[in-house]
Motif scaffolding. Structure first.
Motif, short mmCIF file in Angstrom:
data_model
loop_
_atom_site.label_atom_id
_atom_site.label_comp_id
_atom_site.label_asym_id
_atom_site.label_seq_id
_atom_site.Cartn_x
_atom_site.Cartn_y
_atom_site.Cartn_z
N THR A 54 0.84 -1.20 0.00
CA THR A 54 0.00 0.00 0.00
C THR A 54 0.88 1.25 0.00
N ALA A 55 1.88 1.25 0.87
CA ALA A 55 2.79 2.41 0.95
C ALA A 55 3.59 2.54 -0.35
N GLN A 56 4.02 1.41 -0.91
CA GLN A 56 4.82 1.47 -2.14
C GLN A 56 4.03 2.10 -3.28
N ALA A 57 2.77 1.69 -3.43
CA ALA A 57 1.92 2.26 -4.49
C ALA A 57 1.72 3.74 -4.23
N ASN A 58 1.50 4.07 -2.97
CA ASN A 58 1.22 5.44 -2.59
C ASN A 58 2.40 6.38 -2.87
N ARG A 59 3.63 5.86 -2.74
CA ARG A 59 4.79 6.77 -2.79
C ARG A 59 5.63 6.68 -4.06
N LEU A 60 5.36 5.68 -4.89
CA LEU A 60 6.23 5.43 -6.04
C LEU A 60 6.40 6.66 -6.95
N PHE A 61 5.30 7.26 -7.36
CA PHE A 61 5.40 8.33 -8.36
C PHE A 61 6.08 9.56 -7.80
N ASP A 62 5.84 9.83 -6.51
CA ASP A 62 6.50 10.96 -5.88
C ASP A 62 8.01 10.73 -5.85
N ALA A 63 8.40 9.49 -5.56
CA ALA A 63 9.84 9.16 -5.54
C ALA A 63 10.45 9.35 -6.93
N LEU A 64 9.72 8.93 -7.96
CA LEU A 64 10.24 9.09 -9.33
C LEU A 64 10.39 10.58 -9.69
N ARG A 65 9.41 11.38 -9.25
CA ARG A 65 9.52 12.81 -9.52
C ARG A 65 10.68 13.43 -8.76
N GLU A 66 10.93 12.95 -7.54
CA GLU A 66 12.06 13.46 -6.75
C GLU A 66 13.39 13.18 -7.45
N ILE A 67 13.49 12.00 -8.05
CA ILE A 67 14.73 11.66 -8.78
C ILE A 67 14.95 12.67 -9.89
N ASP A 68 13.86 13.06 -10.55
CA ASP A 68 13.96 14.01 -11.65
C ASP A 68 14.42 15.40 -11.21
N GLU A 69 14.29 15.69 -9.92
CA GLU A 69 14.73 17.00 -9.41
C GLU A 69 16.24 17.03 -9.20
N THR A 70 16.91 15.90 -9.34
CA THR A 70 18.35 15.83 -9.11
C THR A 70 19.08 15.65 -10.44
N ASP A 71 20.43 15.65 -10.38
CA ASP A 71 21.16 15.39 -11.63
C ASP A 71 21.81 14.00 -11.59
N ILE A 72 21.19 13.14 -10.80
CA ILE A 72 21.66 11.75 -10.75
C ILE A 72 21.49 11.10 -12.11
N GLN A 73 22.48 10.29 -12.52
CA GLN A 73 22.42 9.71 -13.87
C GLN A 73 21.97 8.26 -13.90
N THR A 74 22.33 7.50 -12.85
CA THR A 74 21.93 6.09 -12.82
C THR A 74 21.24 5.80 -11.49
N VAL A 75 20.09 5.16 -11.58
CA VAL A 75 19.37 4.78 -10.36
C VAL A 75 19.16 3.28 -10.36
N TYR A 76 19.58 2.62 -9.29
CA TYR A 76 19.30 1.20 -9.13
C TYR A 76 18.06 1.06 -8.27
N GLY A 77 17.08 0.31 -8.78
CA GLY A 77 15.81 0.21 -8.08
C GLY A 77 15.56 -1.20 -7.57
N ARG A 78 14.88 -1.27 -6.45
CA ARG A 78 14.39 -2.55 -5.96
C ARG A 78 13.36 -3.10 -6.94
N CYS A 79 13.41 -4.38 -7.22
CA CYS A 79 12.43 -5.00 -8.10
C CYS A 79 11.24 -5.46 -7.24
N PRO A 80 10.06 -4.84 -7.41
CA PRO A 80 8.95 -5.16 -6.50
C PRO A 80 8.42 -6.58 -6.68
N ASP A 81 7.64 -7.02 -5.70
CA ASP A 81 6.95 -8.31 -5.81
C ASP A 81 5.86 -8.21 -6.88
#
Ligand code: AMP
Ligand code: MG
Length: 336
Positions: free
Chosen positions: A285-312
């Motif tokens: 429930t929390a993962q669904a709730n927060r995923l898109f905000d986390a993706l938008r936060e990444i876009d606010e940075t100049d990070i080039q590579t992001v390693y993500g957890r592979c969800p169930d």
């Protein structure tokens, strides 16, 4: 603006007159227009930069509106079962298109997507407009769906006259889409209502290939939205399928200031890179709730590579997996 009674009346009237509005729903924010007005609906595509061949969902605030507005040619038996159990709620049902649906809404298909949302503000706006509302997610096409009014403002400022601020969306990912226009009901997009819940009511439910896999070149998308690479952050996102220790070690071995991690909350203190947590492990429930905000936060940075957890892939996690795997362009590293 806040969804006061007065503001809802104003927005309802504007929608009836052919204008657009950003509105909260329990899934994500929607960019709404009168679904019966082809010209108004065409403005949605312009504001979002959405390809015209990607159909929209029609939102109602009462089941009787399906017949009253001739939205559907014939209501399938199974639609009553689904409605009784899951409406109002985060479930979209594809049915044979009725005569009132403009081609802009259905993208020329013979079918139409209908949803009865549960958010009190969404329902009040539809009722105030006294029209069904076509409403895709209120983001620029290709960006993560908006889960706050701030996200909508970021993408739509200057393009639409109204945004109603209803706070953070409860579900956080788009609705489940199921079609009843196939020999066996078929899940086209996982969302807030899970595959397991649908099977409980309908028995047999097939899962469209595009839910879990990349479409092959030239393969037809049953759900047109699935052919687009959605929600892609600017950084290169790579999912890492591994147990906790291996994930942490893998990321820390590659740590530098241009690398980040889209991780579970409990990973954060163990990581030596900038991390973007999207909920605790197992808390779908929390993962669904927060995923898109986390993706938008990444876009606010100049990070080039992001390693993500592979969800169930069970329960609500299937919706999270479906969105993330597409953000990552289906790039997954599996560590044995
Ligand atoms: P959005 O409103 O942005 O969540 O997108 C709605 C999605 O619902 C589209 O991208 C399609 O994949 C799906 N959809 C809408 N109408 C239909 C339809 N008639 N047949 C199949 N899929 C549909
Ligand atoms: Mg969308």
């Amino acid at each position: 603006m806040l969804p006061t009674k007065e503001n809802i009346t104003t927005v309802g009237r504007a929608l009836r007159q052919g204008m657009l509005a950003g509105i909260p729903t329990e899934t994500v924010y929607g960019l709404a227009a009168n679904a019966l007005d082809g010209a108004a609906v065409a403005e949605i595509f312009k504001a979002k930069g959405r390809p015209m061949d990607n159909p929209l969902i029609v939102h109602i605030s009462d089941f009787s509106q399906i017949e009253r507005f001739s939205l559907v040619r014939q209501i399938p038996e199974k639609a009553y079962l689904l409605a009784r159990k899951f409406w109002p709620g985060p479930l979209t049902v594809i049915m044979p298109k009725g005569i009132a649906i403009p081609d802009e809404v259905s993208a020329g298909l013979d079918t139409v997507a209908i949803r009865f949302p549960s958010h009190p503000v969404t329902k009040a706006v539809i009722a105030a407009a006294d029209r069904p509302l076509a409403a895709p997610s209120a983001n620029t096409s290709g960006s993560p769906s908006p889960t706050t009014a701030g996200h909508v403002y970021h993408d739509m400022q200057g393009k639409i006259p109204y945004i109603l601020d209803g706070g953070i969306c409860e579900v956080g990912v788009e609705s489940t889409v199921i079609t009843l226009c196939a020999p066996v009901p078929m899940l086209l997009r996982p969302g807030g209502i899970t595959l397991e819940q649908l099977k409980d009511v309908l028995g047999d439910v097939e899962v469209n290939d595009a839910v879990l896999h990349k479409l092959k070149d030239g393969e037809k998308a049953e759900s047109p939205g699935m052919k687009y690479k959605h929600y892609a952050p600017k950084a290169d996102l790579i999912l890492v399928k591994a147990d906790d220790d291996k994930f942490i070690r893998f990321v820390n071995d590659r740590a530098d200031e241009k690398t980040g991690a889209l991780c579970y909350d409990e990973d954060m203190p163990l990581l030596n890179v900038r991390s973007f947590p999207f909920g605790c492990k197992g808390d779908y429930t929390a993962q669904a709730n927060r995923l898109f905000d986390a993706l938008r936060e990444i876009d606010e940075t100049d990070i080039q590579t992001v390693y993500g957890r592979c969800p169930d892939t069970q329960g609500l996690a299937l919706a999270v997996y479906n969105r993330l795997i597409r953000s990552a362009g289906f790039e997954v590293i599996e560590l044995a």
